[in-house]
Design an enzyme around this catalytic site. Sequence first.
Site, short mmCIF file in Angstrom:
data_model
loop_
_atom_site.label_atom_id
_atom_site.label_comp_id
_atom_site.label_asym_id
_atom_site.label_seq_id
_atom_site.Cartn_x
_atom_site.Cartn_y
_atom_site.Cartn_z
N ARG A 71 -4.06 -0.14 12.64
CA ARG A 71 -5.40 0.00 12.07
C ARG A 71 -6.30 -1.11 12.60
O ARG A 71 -5.92 -2.28 12.52
CB ARG A 71 -5.35 -0.05 10.54
CG ARG A 71 -6.72 0.03 9.90
CD ARG A 71 -6.67 0.15 8.38
NE ARG A 71 -8.02 0.06 7.87
CZ ARG A 71 -8.40 -0.75 6.88
NH1 ARG A 71 -7.53 -1.51 6.26
NH2 ARG A 71 -9.65 -0.77 6.48
N HIS A 116 -16.32 -2.93 8.24
CA HIS A 116 -15.45 -3.86 7.51
C HIS A 116 -16.26 -5.13 7.20
O HIS A 116 -16.06 -6.18 7.82
CB HIS A 116 -14.23 -4.17 8.38
CG HIS A 116 -13.05 -4.71 7.62
ND1 HIS A 116 -11.78 -4.24 7.79
CD2 HIS A 116 -12.96 -5.69 6.69
CE1 HIS A 116 -10.94 -4.91 7.02
NE2 HIS A 116 -11.64 -5.79 6.33
N GLU A 161 -13.38 -1.03 1.65
CA GLU A 161 -13.59 -1.71 0.37
C GLU A 161 -15.05 -1.88 -0.06
O GLU A 161 -15.55 -3.01 -0.16
CB GLU A 161 -12.91 -3.10 0.39
CG GLU A 161 -11.43 -3.02 0.69
CD GLU A 161 -10.70 -4.34 0.50
OE1 GLU A 161 -11.38 -5.36 0.35
OE2 GLU A 161 -9.47 -4.33 0.48
N ASN A 303 -6.10 0.22 -0.54
CA ASN A 303 -5.76 -1.18 -0.26
C ASN A 303 -5.24 -1.79 -1.55
O ASN A 303 -5.99 -1.92 -2.52
CB ASN A 303 -7.00 -1.97 0.19
CG ASN A 303 -7.50 -1.53 1.57
OD1 ASN A 303 -6.97 -0.61 2.18
ND2 ASN A 303 -8.54 -2.20 2.05
N TYR A 305 -3.19 -5.05 -3.35
CA TYR A 305 -2.66 -6.39 -3.21
C TYR A 305 -1.96 -6.93 -4.46
O TYR A 305 -1.00 -7.65 -4.37
CB TYR A 305 -3.78 -7.38 -2.82
CG TYR A 305 -4.15 -7.28 -1.35
CD1 TYR A 305 -3.46 -8.01 -0.39
CD2 TYR A 305 -5.16 -6.43 -0.93
CE1 TYR A 305 -3.77 -7.90 0.95
CE2 TYR A 305 -5.47 -6.32 0.41
CZ TYR A 305 -4.77 -7.06 1.35
OH TYR A 305 -5.06 -6.95 2.68
N GLU A 371 -3.92 -1.14 3.38
CA GLU A 371 -3.76 -2.60 3.42
C GLU A 371 -2.84 -3.05 2.31
O GLU A 371 -2.90 -2.52 1.19
CB GLU A 371 -5.09 -3.33 3.20
CG GLU A 371 -5.83 -3.66 4.44
CD GLU A 371 -7.10 -4.46 4.15
OE1 GLU A 371 -7.05 -5.43 3.37
OE2 GLU A 371 -8.13 -4.09 4.71
C1 BGC Z 1 -9.85 -7.13 3.18
C2 BGC Z 1 -9.27 -7.93 4.28
C3 BGC Z 1 -8.80 -9.26 3.73
C4 BGC Z 1 -7.72 -8.99 2.72
C5 BGC Z 1 -7.08 -10.21 2.11
C6 BGC Z 1 -9.10 -7.19 1.90
O1 BGC Z 1 -10.03 -7.35 0.89
O2 BGC Z 1 -10.09 -5.81 3.61
O3 BGC Z 1 -10.21 -8.09 5.30
O4 BGC Z 1 -8.42 -10.13 4.72
O5 BGC Z 1 -8.25 -8.22 1.67
O6 BGC Z 1 -7.98 -10.94 1.35
#
Ligand code: BGC
Length: 469
Positions: A71, A116, A161, A303, A305, A371
Amino acid sequence: MRRAPYSSASTLMFDRGWNVDDKGPSIWDTFCHEGGRLVFEGQSGDVTCNSYELWEEDLRCIRQLGLTHYRLSLSWSRLLPEGITRHVNQKGLRYYNKVINDLVASDVLPMVTLYHFDLPQALQDQGGWKSPEIAAIFDSYARFCFESFGDRVKLWITLNEPYVCAKLGHEDGIFAPGVKEPGMAAYLVGHNMLRGHARAWHSYNVLYRAKQGGSVSLAINSDWAEPLDPASPDDTAATERYLAFTLGWFAWPLFVTGDYPEVMRSSIEVRSKELGYQEGSRLPRFSKDEPSLLGTADFFALNYYTSRRVKPGECCPGVLGLKSDQDAEGVVDPSWPVCGVSWLAVVPDGLRKLLKYIKDTFNNPAVYITENGFSQVGPVDMEDVQRCGFYHDIIQEIARALREDGVDVRGYFAWSLLDNFEWADGFSVRFGLFHVDFSRPERPRTAYRSGREYAGIISKYRSQTMVNI
Ligand code: BGC
């Protein structure tokens, strides 16, 4: 038989030569140069991993990991220095053509993100994402990209995002363009981003889909959220608002109703009334005369995290802002380890729960996890065993979501191939599977232990799922 998810890594390629070869400045160039103090130690993205000149090094890393997909994000102002198609930077076009050709020749399928976080500064000067005209301008940039690269690119992300662009860029002011207009600008920006996305999707649908046969979506970031106390109705209601104001804000219009989640709209209107704002004056309404949003995602791009446990917010009612509208506070469970940055509690099974939620709420879409990653801060640790463990765990959770929960997972992209310029955190936070030495002009790339292990994990997993599913 369901296909196995492709395990691949991604990185951002807007870096280097913020002004070379006719590239126009973006809002991040301006933010770093003028608002330097907002970025860690006043660092800038002028030269980061220098993928502009060192693309072949990146390709070597991609091949070393055995990726099937990659990507990457285009820089709008590298292609169109002023943001509009009247002026095309031929060298930028040649560069991205080479990148895409090299990937395809290496049997790596590109997933290309059009936007982005880095709006051309020329467009910001005309109002940026707050201006209604931006939707049509984004659409013509998107058409230019479909036309230029769509014969080879089959997976497209229009916007990365929008939540982050809206909230961090226009509510908190900690990301470019550094606008701080709480409770107002973020909703308008999110709205215009959605309008731009819808136009671009419809353009693809009408003009390119038949001959190019690709898929188009929008990358939505979201935490997994669950009530702090599962028995508490207040915590449960707060959790619903928490998800509505992040995932729902952008997913509901695309997948459920063509409009924002009802609970989001009603929470904002209640607060507006208290503060004396007219109905509809903060969260805009979609016009019937514009291309509709419902159905404008060919797959769900997620995405993910981290996760939170949620309770009602502690924000005073008289305050204008997203936080007060949302009235929900996410806390980190003490049992969750936090990696590197303070917001990143590592909760691999939160991904599985979120995937299940997406399946149930959005009518079982095909999902790409576009992501996901684990960061390092402080002294570099090349033997990053924790990150190795993290990738083992997360891939396991995806396997469970696929096999046990029946989620239609199509792909997984680790963030990120290389250490990179991590926005307001500058170079202090490292997400790469490859270490980049930013102190040397050649920016050497060296696989972390996690990079080497990742290659093993994905190849084993790929063959296992092929057999078992
Ligand atoms: C973003 C990335 C960023 C990652 C970690 C996401 O919000 O798309 O560009 O590096 O999180 O913070």
